[in-house]
Scaffold this motif. Structure first.
Motif, PDB file in Angstrom:
ATOM      1  N   ALA A 130      40.940  42.883  45.200  1.00  0.00           N
ATOM      2  CA  ALA A 130      41.721  43.792  45.594  1.00  0.00           C
ATOM      3  C   ALA A 130      41.362  44.285  47.141  1.00  0.00           C
ATOM      4  CB  ALA A 130      41.490  45.297  44.650  1.00  0.00           C
ATOM      5  N   CYS A 131      39.887  44.143  47.500  1.00  0.00           N
ATOM      6  CA  CYS A 131      39.603  44.489  48.713  1.00  0.00           C
ATOM      7  C   CYS A 131      39.818  43.351  49.699  1.00  0.00           C
ATOM      8  CB  CYS A 131      38.227  45.119  48.739  1.00  0.00           C
ATOM      9  SG  CYS A 131      37.025  43.784  48.618  1.00  0.00           S
ATOM     10  N   HIS A 161      42.487  48.902  44.959  1.00  0.00           N
ATOM     11  CA  HIS A 161      42.878  49.390  43.634  1.00  0.00           C
ATOM     12  C   HIS A 161      43.293  48.403  42.452  1.00  0.00           C
ATOM     13  CE1 HIS A 161      44.783  53.549  41.630  1.00  0.00           C
ATOM     14  NE2 HIS A 161      44.686  52.396  40.832  1.00  0.00           N
ATOM     15  N   ALA A 206      34.837  52.659  47.195  1.00  0.00           N
ATOM     16  CA  ALA A 206      36.028  51.814  46.769  1.00  0.00           C
ATOM     17  C   ALA A 206      37.001  51.303  47.961  1.00  0.00           C
ATOM     18  CB  ALA A 206      37.049  52.906  45.842  1.00  0.00           C
ATOM     19  N   ALA A 247      37.820  43.221  41.471  1.00  0.00           N
ATOM     20  CA  ALA A 247      37.351  44.092  42.498  1.00  0.00           C
ATOM     21  C   ALA A 247      37.291  43.540  43.802  1.00  0.00           C
ATOM     22  CB  ALA A 247      36.275  44.787  42.283  1.00  0.00           C
ATOM     23  N   ALA A 302      35.782  49.036  43.353  1.00  0.00           N
ATOM     24  CA  ALA A 302      37.202  49.256  43.227  1.00  0.00           C
ATOM     25  C   ALA A 302      37.614  50.687  42.646  1.00  0.00           C
ATOM     26  CB  ALA A 302      38.251  48.364  42.432  1.00  0.00           C
TER      27      ALA A 302
END
Length: 309
Positions: free
Chosen positions: A271-272, A9, A6, A268, A59
């Motif tokens: 988020a990264c 978040h 992951a 996802a 994620a």
């Protein structure tokens, strides 16, 4: 359970349903009875689907919603937990059964869906207030329209106040969004039918999607992405002219949850810290894999299957 590392978040605020899926040669006409050839009961709901997609596609995920105190609710909760999804903010209603979706899928892979909200209707602004920590923990917050409008607005407003990237998948769309919602949304992501409902414009081609995406952006959404199934999507990002992204070519088996897979994969990647265009292409690859498989959550691929992230 997803095994990919992951890297960001995502918190999903939304619906969880038990999907009752019948396969038939075609969708029935009003008053018509058709003989189907398969039936399955599988975990679904746009919120649950998007949470599973975000988790499988890389994620850390929290789910904020409500299930019933019944076997369907227990099964849905257990399924999310098996994916490594944090269910601390998933409440259990003492008065309403778990939501249900009745889905018919035809031999051309198109579907028709009827939703009974059940416990999803118990998500309120007070629910959001009790679980604001789930919003605060995320880089990206996803909402849809299968929970009450007051709760959706509360989620959008809280996520904006907390400085999160906010995605709204306006499904099911019944008309234009309230004007005060649009400035709260970073990425408004309807499909072609939803975009037509939101704007009053026809949306059957990339050219028409350009106009609809531009209209949504002018109305106040920071960015608008109109998905078009096999025709790809149109993204109106920032001040740039709308851009068409072709869809990967695959043989579709069942389009259920393809849009949810796209949303989860896109979130996802954002988020990264991925570039938006790269996040779109990654999410398109994930969605294209999902339509080659039957079911909602069972069709959602993992990050390793999608590759190229």
């Amino acid at each position: 359970m997803a095994t990919n590392e992951a890297r960001g978040h995502v918190t999903v605020v939304g619906s969880l349903n038990m999907d009752l899926v019948a396969r038939a040669p075609r969708l029935p006409q009003p008053g018509e009875t058709l003989a189907g050839h398969a039936f399955a009961q599988v975990a679904g709901g746009k919120g649950g689907n998007q949470a599973v997609a975000a988790a499988r596609l890389g994620a850390q995920v929290s789910m904020l919603g409500c299930v019933g105190a019944d076997p369907n609710g227990a099964q849905l909760r257990a399924g999310l937990e098996a994916e490594g999804i944090d269910c601390t903010a998933l409440e259990t209603s003492t008065t309403e059964p778990t939501g249900v979706a009745l889905i018919i899928v035809d031999d051309g892979s198109q579907n028709a869906i009827v939703i009974i909200a059940g416990s999803n209707g118990e998500v309120t602004p007070a629910t959001l207030a009790r679980h604001e920590a789930a919003l605060a923990a995320a880089q990206v917050v996803i909402c849809q329209l299968e929970t009450p409008p007051a709760a959706v607005h509360a989620a959008l407003a809280a996520a904006r106040r907390l400085g999160k990237t906010v995605i709204l998948n306006p499904a099911p769309a019944t008309g234009p969004l309230p004007a005060d919602w649009l400035p709260l949304i970073d990425y408004l992501i309807p499909n072609e039918l939803e975009a037509a409902t939101l704007t009053g414009l026809p949306v059957t081609s990339p050219a028409e999607a350009n106009a609809a995406a531009d209209a949504l952006r002018r109305a106040g959404a920071r960015n608008a992405i109109v998905t078009l199934g096999a025709q790809g999507l149109v993204a109106a990002l920032g001040e740039a002219a709308p851009q068409h992204f072709d869809a990967p070519r695959v043989k579709a088996v069942d389009t259920t949850a393809a849009g949810d897979t796209f949303i989860g994969g896109f979130a996802a990647q954002l988020a990264c810290g991925a570039d938006v265009a790269d996040a779109i292409r990654f999410a398109q690859r994930a969605a294209s894999l999902s339509v080659t498989r039957a079911g909602a959550q069972p069709s959602i691929p993992t990050r390793a299957e999608v590759g190229g992230a």
